[in-house]
Design a protein around this motif. Structure first.
Motif, PDB file in Angstrom:
ATOM      1  N   GLN A   1       0.825  -1.205   0.000  1.00 29.34           N
ATOM      2  CA  GLN A   1       0.000   0.000   0.000  1.00 29.34           C
ATOM      3  C   GLN A   1       0.864   1.262   0.000  1.00 29.34           C
ATOM      4  O   GLN A   1       0.543   2.242  -0.692  1.00 29.34           O
ATOM      5  CB  GLN A   1      -0.927  -0.004   1.217  1.00 29.34           C
ATOM      6  N   TRP A   2       1.971   1.235   0.735  1.00 30.39           N
ATOM      7  CA  TRP A   2       2.864   2.390   0.740  1.00 30.39           C
ATOM      8  C   TRP A   2       3.566   2.548  -0.614  1.00 30.39           C
ATOM      9  O   TRP A   2       3.773   3.663  -1.093  1.00 30.39           O
ATOM     10  CB  TRP A   2       3.908   2.262   1.857  1.00 30.39           C
ATOM     11  N   VAL A   3       3.920   1.422  -1.241  1.00 30.00           N
ATOM     12  CA  VAL A   3       4.518   1.490  -2.585  1.00 30.00           C
ATOM     13  C   VAL A   3       3.524   2.096  -3.559  1.00 30.00           C
ATOM     14  O   VAL A   3       3.872   2.953  -4.391  1.00 30.00           O
ATOM     15  CB  VAL A   3       4.947   0.092  -3.073  1.00 30.00           C
ATOM     16  N   ALA A   4       2.270   1.685  -3.464  1.00 30.80           N
ATOM     17  CA  ALA A   4       1.222   2.227  -4.341  1.00 30.80           C
ATOM     18  C   ALA A   4       1.041   3.723  -4.120  1.00 30.80           C
ATOM     19  O   ALA A   4       0.650   4.448  -5.039  1.00 30.80           O
ATOM     20  CB  ALA A   4      -0.098   1.499  -4.094  1.00 30.80           C
ATOM     21  N   ALA A   5       1.362   4.177  -2.914  1.00 30.08           N
ATOM     22  CA  ALA A   5       1.247   5.611  -2.595  1.00 30.08           C
ATOM     23  C   ALA A   5       2.471   6.394  -3.055  1.00 30.08           C
ATOM     24  O   ALA A   5       2.533   7.620  -2.871  1.00 30.08           O
ATOM     25  CB  ALA A   5       1.046   5.796  -1.083  1.00 30.08           C
TER      26      ALA A   5
ATOM     27  N   LEU B   1       2.076 -13.502  -5.748  1.00 33.16           N
ATOM     28  CA  LEU B   1       1.165 -13.024  -6.792  1.00 33.16           C
ATOM     29  C   LEU B   1       1.668 -13.366  -8.189  1.00 33.16           C
ATOM     30  O   LEU B   1       1.104 -12.898  -9.180  1.00 33.16           O
ATOM     31  CB  LEU B   1       0.964 -11.512  -6.654  1.00 33.16           C
ATOM     32  N   ASN B   2       2.745 -14.159  -8.249  1.00 36.36           N
ATOM     33  CA  ASN B   2       3.280 -14.613  -9.537  1.00 36.36           C
ATOM     34  C   ASN B   2       3.582 -13.432 -10.454  1.00 36.36           C
ATOM     35  O   ASN B   2       3.250 -13.433 -11.643  1.00 36.36           O
ATOM     36  CB  ASN B   2       2.293 -15.565 -10.223  1.00 36.36           C
ATOM     37  N   ALA B   3       4.243 -12.406  -9.894  1.00 38.39           N
ATOM     38  CA  ALA B   3       4.583 -11.198 -10.642  1.00 38.39           C
ATOM     39  C   ALA B   3       6.097 -11.125 -10.833  1.00 38.39           C
ATOM     40  O   ALA B   3       6.869 -11.590  -9.988  1.00 38.39           O
ATOM     41  CB  ALA B   3       4.094  -9.958  -9.904  1.00 38.39           C
ATOM     42  N   LEU B   4       6.495 -10.527 -11.950  1.00 38.71           N
ATOM     43  CA  LEU B   4       7.923 -10.409 -12.242  1.00 38.71           C
ATOM     44  C   LEU B   4       8.524  -9.142 -11.676  1.00 38.71           C
ATOM     45  O   LEU B   4       9.718  -9.092 -11.383  1.00 38.71           O
ATOM     46  CB  LEU B   4       8.134 -10.455 -13.760  1.00 38.71           C
ATOM     47  N   THR B   5       7.735  -8.099 -11.541  1.00 39.14           N
ATOM     48  CA  THR B   5       8.223  -6.804 -11.080  1.00 39.14           C
ATOM     49  C   THR B   5       7.317  -6.263  -9.981  1.00 39.14           C
ATOM     50  O   THR B   5       6.180  -6.730  -9.800  1.00 39.14           O
ATOM     51  CB  THR B   5       8.254  -5.786 -12.226  1.00 39.14           C
ATOM     52  N   THR B   6       7.821  -5.254  -9.278  1.00 40.30           N
ATOM     53  CA  THR B   6       7.003  -4.620  -8.244  1.00 40.30           C
ATOM     54  C   THR B   6       5.770  -3.936  -8.829  1.00 40.30           C
ATOM     55  O   THR B   6       4.680  -4.059  -8.271  1.00 40.30           O
ATOM     56  CB  THR B   6       7.848  -3.621  -7.437  1.00 40.30           C
ATOM     57  N   PRO B   7       5.886  -3.216  -9.968  1.00 41.52           N
ATOM     58  CA  PRO B   7       4.674  -2.643 -10.559  1.00 41.52           C
ATOM     59  C   PRO B   7       3.611  -3.697 -10.903  1.00 41.52           C
ATOM     60  O   PRO B   7       2.411  -3.468 -10.707  1.00 41.52           O
ATOM     61  CB  PRO B   7       5.190  -1.945 -11.820  1.00 41.52           C
TER      62      PRO B   7
ATOM     63  N   ALA C   1      -2.283  -6.805  -6.993  1.00 37.93           N
ATOM     64  CA  ALA C   1      -2.839  -6.622  -5.651  1.00 37.93           C
ATOM     65  C   ALA C   1      -4.050  -5.696  -5.689  1.00 37.93           C
ATOM     66  O   ALA C   1      -5.039  -5.918  -4.979  1.00 37.93           O
ATOM     67  CB  ALA C   1      -1.774  -6.053  -4.711  1.00 37.93           C
ATOM     68  N   ILE C   2      -3.998  -4.672  -6.533  1.00 40.34           N
ATOM     69  CA  ILE C   2      -5.140  -3.755  -6.673  1.00 40.34           C
ATOM     70  C   ILE C   2      -6.314  -4.481  -7.303  1.00 40.34           C
ATOM     71  O   ILE C   2      -7.463  -4.373  -6.841  1.00 40.34           O
ATOM     72  CB  ILE C   2      -4.745  -2.522  -7.509  1.00 40.34           C
TER      73      ILE C   2
END
Length: 233
Positions: free
Chosen positions: A179-183, A212-218, A224-225
């Motif tokens: 959530q903080w990264v999203a902010a 979440l089976n994701a390659l990057t933070t974005p 997650a959203i």
């Protein structure tokens, strides 16, 4: 109503079609169909009693992208009689063609909402007078609502769909950091806010990516959203 218990049978197109044919016959409808919307992939999957010619034409024309019985009904929590949709964009476009295949524009759709943002819709049609239609619906609406939940839950339990929709549970700390990264906060800023090291922040981010089976933070943030785990910043 004596119906097939889908939970006891292996999931397959044949099983769902058999169920819909039974719904059609026992509720005295011309056709029955089920559509499920997958929010993760943005796809529509369905099972119908319509003839193959109409199914092929429907897909070739891209009607799944504009059909108001899908896209307007998915926003509802209550049954939608198609008479409410007749003034909506694209209704005439879809059902002008449907009429050529002997399919009536008189129908009803029962929406079902699942725990992962998934939406299912059981629809039934019958070509008859409005008076007869209203009498029929009053008689079978309870069955239709129960059957809609039954088929949707069965489809969502199938491995293929469940894998697309299910998201592993993140820890409270992982959710907090995402959530903080999203902010817009950096790892160092998040570490200062939460009184932990930036290396610990990275460990939680890596764990979230894997879950979440994701390659990057974005990608992690986006998934997650979409899963409703965090909110856009």
């Amino acid at each position: 109503m004596d119906v097939v218990d889908l939970s006891t049978l292996p999931p397959s197109d044949t099983t769902y079609a058999k169920f819909l044919y039974q719904v059609r016959e026992q509720l005295e409808m011309d056709h029955a169909s089920y559509a499920g919307l997958n929010p993760s992939a943005g796809t529509v999957h369905g099972h119908v009693t319509y003839d193959d010619a109409w199914k092929l034409h429907y897909v070739e024309q891209g009607f799944q992208m504009i059909d108001p019985t899908l896209h307007m009904t998915k926003r509802s929590v209550a049954p939608v009689d198609w008479s409410r949709l007749q003034n909506s964009p694209n209704f005439d476009r879809v059902f002008r063609d449907a009429n050529d295949f002997g399919i009536s524009n008189q129908g009803i759709t029962i929406p079902v909402r699942g725990p992962y943002g998934d939406v299912g819709m059981l629809s039934a049609t019958r070509d008859c007078s409005k008076t007869e239609w209203q009498k029929l619906i009053r008689h079978v609406i309870g069955d239709l609502q129960s059957l809609a939940v039954h088929i949707h839950d069965s489809v969502m339990r199938s491995d293929r769909i469940h894998q697309l929709l299910h998201h592993p549970t993140l820890s409270n700390r992982e959710v907090e950091i995402l959530q903080w990264v999203a902010a817009g906060k950096t790892q160092h800023e998040i570490g200062d806010i939460l009184s932990i090291s930036h290396r610990t922040v990275e460990v939680h981010l890596r764990s979230s990516r894997e879950k979440l089976n994701a390659l990057t933070t974005p990608q992690t943030i986006a998934r997650a959203i979409r899963a409703g785990l965090i909110f856009p910043g």
